[in-house]
Motif scaffolding. Structure first.
Motif, PDB file in Angstrom:
ATOM      1  N   VAL A 164      37.852  49.385  48.297  1.00  0.00           N
ATOM      2  CA  VAL A 164      37.383  48.078  47.843  1.00  0.00           C
ATOM      3  C   VAL A 164      36.841  48.180  46.418  1.00  0.00           C
ATOM      4  CG1 VAL A 164      35.767  46.201  48.285  1.00  0.00           C
ATOM      5  CG2 VAL A 164      36.861  47.385  50.207  1.00  0.00           C
ATOM      6  N   GLU A 165      36.058  49.209  46.162  1.00  0.00           N
ATOM      7  CA  GLU A 165      35.485  49.384  44.826  1.00  0.00           C
ATOM      8  C   GLU A 165      36.585  49.604  43.780  1.00  0.00           C
ATOM      9  OE1 GLU A 165      31.143  51.310  45.968  1.00  0.00           O
ATOM     10  OE2 GLU A 165      32.879  52.643  45.778  1.00  0.00           O
TER      11      GLU A 165
ATOM     12  N   SER B 152      31.506  41.580  38.127  1.00  0.00           N
ATOM     13  CA  SER B 152      32.608  41.332  37.205  1.00  0.00           C
ATOM     14  C   SER B 152      33.846  41.010  38.033  1.00  0.00           C
ATOM     15  CB  SER B 152      32.861  42.551  36.310  1.00  0.00           C
ATOM     16  OG  SER B 152      33.164  43.695  37.090  1.00  0.00           O
ATOM     17  N   GLY B 153      34.926  40.648  37.349  1.00  0.00           N
ATOM     18  CA  GLY B 153      36.137  40.342  38.080  1.00  0.00           C
ATOM     19  C   GLY B 153      36.270  38.861  38.386  1.00  0.00           C
ATOM     20  N   PRO B 154      37.375  38.452  39.022  1.00  0.00           N
ATOM     21  CA  PRO B 154      37.689  37.029  39.200  1.00  0.00           C
ATOM     22  C   PRO B 154      36.704  36.251  40.060  1.00  0.00           C
ATOM     23  CG  PRO B 154      39.649  38.400  39.528  1.00  0.00           C
ATOM     24  CD  PRO B 154      38.475  39.323  39.460  1.00  0.00           C
ATOM     25  N   THR B 155      35.950  36.916  40.920  1.00  0.00           N
ATOM     26  CA  THR B 155      35.071  36.190  41.840  1.00  0.00           C
ATOM     27  C   THR B 155      33.592  36.435  41.579  1.00  0.00           C
ATOM     28  OG1 THR B 155      35.213  38.012  43.445  1.00  0.00           O
ATOM     29  CG2 THR B 155      36.816  36.206  43.669  1.00  0.00           C
ATOM     30  N   ALA B 156      33.277  37.012  40.424  1.00  0.00           N
ATOM     31  CA  ALA B 156      31.895  37.389  40.157  1.00  0.00           C
ATOM     32  C   ALA B 156      30.951  36.195  40.080  1.00  0.00           C
ATOM     33  CB  ALA B 156      31.806  38.190  38.861  1.00  0.00           C
ATOM     34  N   ASP B 157      31.489  34.991  39.804  1.00  0.00           N
ATOM     35  CA  ASP B 157      30.618  33.821  39.659  1.00  0.00           C
ATOM     36  C   ASP B 157      30.276  33.184  41.004  1.00  0.00           C
ATOM     37  OD1 ASP B 157      33.230  33.043  40.059  1.00  0.00           O
ATOM     38  OD2 ASP B 157      33.097  31.258  38.795  1.00  0.00           O
ATOM     39  N   LEU B 158      30.850  33.669  42.102  1.00  0.00           N
ATOM     40  CA  LEU B 158      30.506  33.146  43.425  1.00  0.00           C
ATOM     41  C   LEU B 158      29.169  33.706  43.878  1.00  0.00           C
ATOM     42  CD1 LEU B 158      33.950  33.516  45.261  1.00  0.00           C
ATOM     43  CD2 LEU B 158      32.909  31.401  44.407  1.00  0.00           C
TER      44      LEU B 158
ATOM     45  N   GLN C 271      38.891  38.637  49.341  1.00  0.00           N
ATOM     46  CA  GLN C 271      39.192  37.655  48.305  1.00  0.00           C
ATOM     47  C   GLN C 271      40.343  38.128  47.425  1.00  0.00           C
ATOM     48  OE1 GLN C 271      38.104  34.681  48.026  1.00  0.00           O
ATOM     49  NE2 GLN C 271      35.928  34.462  48.459  1.00  0.00           N
ATOM     50  N   ASN C 272      40.284  39.376  46.991  1.00  0.00           N
ATOM     51  CA  ASN C 272      41.270  39.906  46.060  1.00  0.00           C
ATOM     52  C   ASN C 272      42.476  40.443  46.842  1.00  0.00           C
ATOM     53  OD1 ASN C 272      42.724  41.471  44.098  1.00  0.00           O
ATOM     54  ND2 ASN C 272      40.829  41.663  42.914  1.00  0.00           N
TER      55      ASN C 272
ATOM     56  N   ASP D 294      38.071  44.371  41.228  1.00  0.00           N
ATOM     57  CA  ASP D 294      38.015  43.748  39.907  1.00  0.00           C
ATOM     58  C   ASP D 294      39.397  43.443  39.338  1.00  0.00           C
ATOM     59  OD1 ASP D 294      35.292  43.716  39.831  1.00  0.00           O
ATOM     60  OD2 ASP D 294      35.080  45.518  38.589  1.00  0.00           O
ATOM     61  N   MET D 295      40.448  43.801  40.054  1.00  0.00           N
ATOM     62  CA  MET D 295      41.799  43.629  39.515  1.00  0.00           C
ATOM     63  C   MET D 295      42.165  42.143  39.452  1.00  0.00           C
ATOM     64  SD  MET D 295      43.856  46.734  41.450  1.00  0.00           S
ATOM     65  CE  MET D 295      45.392  46.318  40.622  1.00  0.00           C
ATOM     66  N   PRO D 296      42.784  41.692  38.362  1.00  0.00           N
ATOM     67  CA  PRO D 296      43.265  40.301  38.310  1.00  0.00           C
ATOM     68  C   PRO D 296      44.444  40.132  39.261  1.00  0.00           C
ATOM     69  CG  PRO D 296      44.022  41.526  36.402  1.00  0.00           C
ATOM     70  CD  PRO D 296      43.080  42.442  37.130  1.00  0.00           C
ATOM     71  N   TRP D 297      44.631  38.885  39.755  1.00  0.00           N
ATOM     72  CA  TRP D 297      45.763  38.639  40.632  1.00  0.00           C
ATOM     73  C   TRP D 297      46.481  37.360  40.210  1.00  0.00           C
ATOM     74  CZ3 TRP D 297      40.808  37.915  43.061  1.00  0.00           C
ATOM     75  CH2 TRP D 297      40.509  36.604  43.428  1.00  0.00           C
ATOM     76  N   SER D 298      47.728  37.276  40.601  1.00  0.00           N
ATOM     77  CA  SER D 298      48.567  36.129  40.278  1.00  0.00           C
ATOM     78  C   SER D 298      48.713  35.237  41.504  1.00  0.00           C
ATOM     79  CB  SER D 298      49.951  36.615  39.835  1.00  0.00           C
ATOM     80  OG  SER D 298      50.615  37.250  40.933  1.00  0.00           O
ATOM     81  N   ASP D 299      49.321  34.074  41.300  1.00  0.00           N
ATOM     82  CA  ASP D 299      49.617  33.189  42.432  1.00  0.00           C
ATOM     83  C   ASP D 299      50.555  33.877  43.418  1.00  0.00           C
ATOM     84  OD1 ASP D 299      48.038  31.228  41.327  1.00  0.00           O
ATOM     85  OD2 ASP D 299      49.710  30.096  40.466  1.00  0.00           O
ATOM     86  N   ALA D 300      51.494  34.672  42.898  1.00  0.00           N
ATOM     87  CA  ALA D 300      52.415  35.396  43.777  1.00  0.00           C
ATOM     88  C   ALA D 300      51.674  36.426  44.625  1.00  0.00           C
ATOM     89  CB  ALA D 300      53.502  36.076  42.943  1.00  0.00           C
ATOM     90  N   ASP D 301      50.658  37.062  44.045  1.00  0.00           N
ATOM     91  CA  ASP D 301      49.853  38.024  44.811  1.00  0.00           C
ATOM     92  C   ASP D 301      49.127  37.326  45.950  1.00  0.00           C
ATOM     93  OD1 ASP D 301      50.586  40.088  43.074  1.00  0.00           O
ATOM     94  OD2 ASP D 301      48.835  39.765  41.776  1.00  0.00           O
TER      95      ASP D 301
END
Length: 296
Positions: free
Chosen positions: A238-239, A36-42, A124-125, A243-250
């Motif tokens: 890491v765990e 899950s999370g922003p990179t789960a599809d990689l 990544q995150n 899964d936290m979302p991040w912004s462009d500023a992050d």
């Protein structure tokens, strides 16, 4: 002394390889469990292993190692876990450096042997912290010692993450004497400092060098426990953050912080300087550099 240390050298290099295998397995497990999370599809990342070699000035074999690197995973944007065992004769510049550190007799007999593990992870995150870990043994005919430690390098700091990282290291050091953790923490604060930026590169950890009490078994056990502390100190962070979302500023903050990390490693890091000046594989030595960084 060289003959008497052969067994100890083999045990040390074997331990560093065992620790590498444990970390590689744990990190690939993090990749597999990232569903899950922003990179789960990689695709789940996997380490690629490359044998590295060091050649002495006369062209003879001088040891080498294994460079294990994962790129573009779900959790890790780039992570390297390298081991090496190198030997030969130190050049004049390295001899002078050793003499400055108090190692006697280098001009008369400049032989050396060194083995260790070195790890750097870039995530990544942006909420998941970057991290560094290194432990090593160094031998000359005149002396031997251990060194290393680990330190946390978040671009977005969380006090609870820092507290967990330090508490886990202290728990592994206290059985060896309650004076170890505060001393090695203060050493890390001093060592991982960037003078030209007037700041630390992260939130610290533990660090030691030239560690030799004269009791090899005790010093080796301490070094092992520094290595054993790494996974329980780091993996829960890491765990917690992956899964936290991040912004462009992050992401921008992460890339700028990586620039800071690169500055330190290229200008001040003793291990980087040693690896490059003694002829080790440059790609392995510079494995610590991030895949992307920026400066303002």
């Amino acid at each position: 002394m060289a003959d008497l240390m052969d067994t100890e050298k083999a045990r040390a290099s074997g331990w560093f390889e065992t620790l590498r295998d444990q970390i590689v397995t744990a990190f690939e497990g993090l990749e597999d469990s990232q569903t899950s999370g922003p990179t789960a599809d990689l695709p789940a990342g996997r380490f690629e292993r490359t044998v590295t070699a060091r050649t002495s000035e006369d062209g003879s074999d001088a040891g080498g190692g294994v460079m294990s690197v994962m790129r573009g995973g779900r959790v890790f944007e780039k992570v390297g876990v390298n081991t090496s065992t190198v030997y030969g004769q130190l050049g004049e510049a390295a001899q002078r450096a050793m003499a400055a550190r108090g190692v006697p007799g280098m001009a008369d007999d400049p032989r050396f042997w060194a083995s260790g593990i070195s790890l750097v992870a870039h995530m990544q995150n942006p909420h998941a912290p970057a991290v560094h870990m290194n432990t090593r043994m160094f031998w000359t005919p005149h002396a031997w010692w251990f060194g290393g430690g680990s330190d946390l390098n978040p671009c977005i700091e969380y006090e609870e993450d820092t507290a967990h990282f330090h508490a886990t290291q202290q728990a592994h050091l206290d059985p060896h004497g309650t004076d170890h953790y505060p001393r090695l923490k203060a050493w890390a604060d001093e060592y991982f400092y960037i003078p030209h930026r007037n700041r630390a590169r992260g939130v610290g950890g533990i660090f030691m060098d030239d560690h030799c009490t004269g009791d090899w078994e005790s010093d080796f056990t301490l070094t092992q426990d520094i290595g054993r502390a790494f996974l329980p100190a780091y993996v829960p962070l890491v765990e917690r953050r992956r899964d936290m979302p991040w912004s462009d500023a992050d992401k921008d903050a992460q890339l700028i912080h990586r620039g800071l990390y690169a500055e330190y490693n290229l200008v001040y890091d003793r291990g980087t300087k040693f690896g490059l000046t003694t002829g080790h594989d440059a790609n392995a030595v510079l494995m610590s550099l991030p895949p992307l960084a920026k400066w303002v």
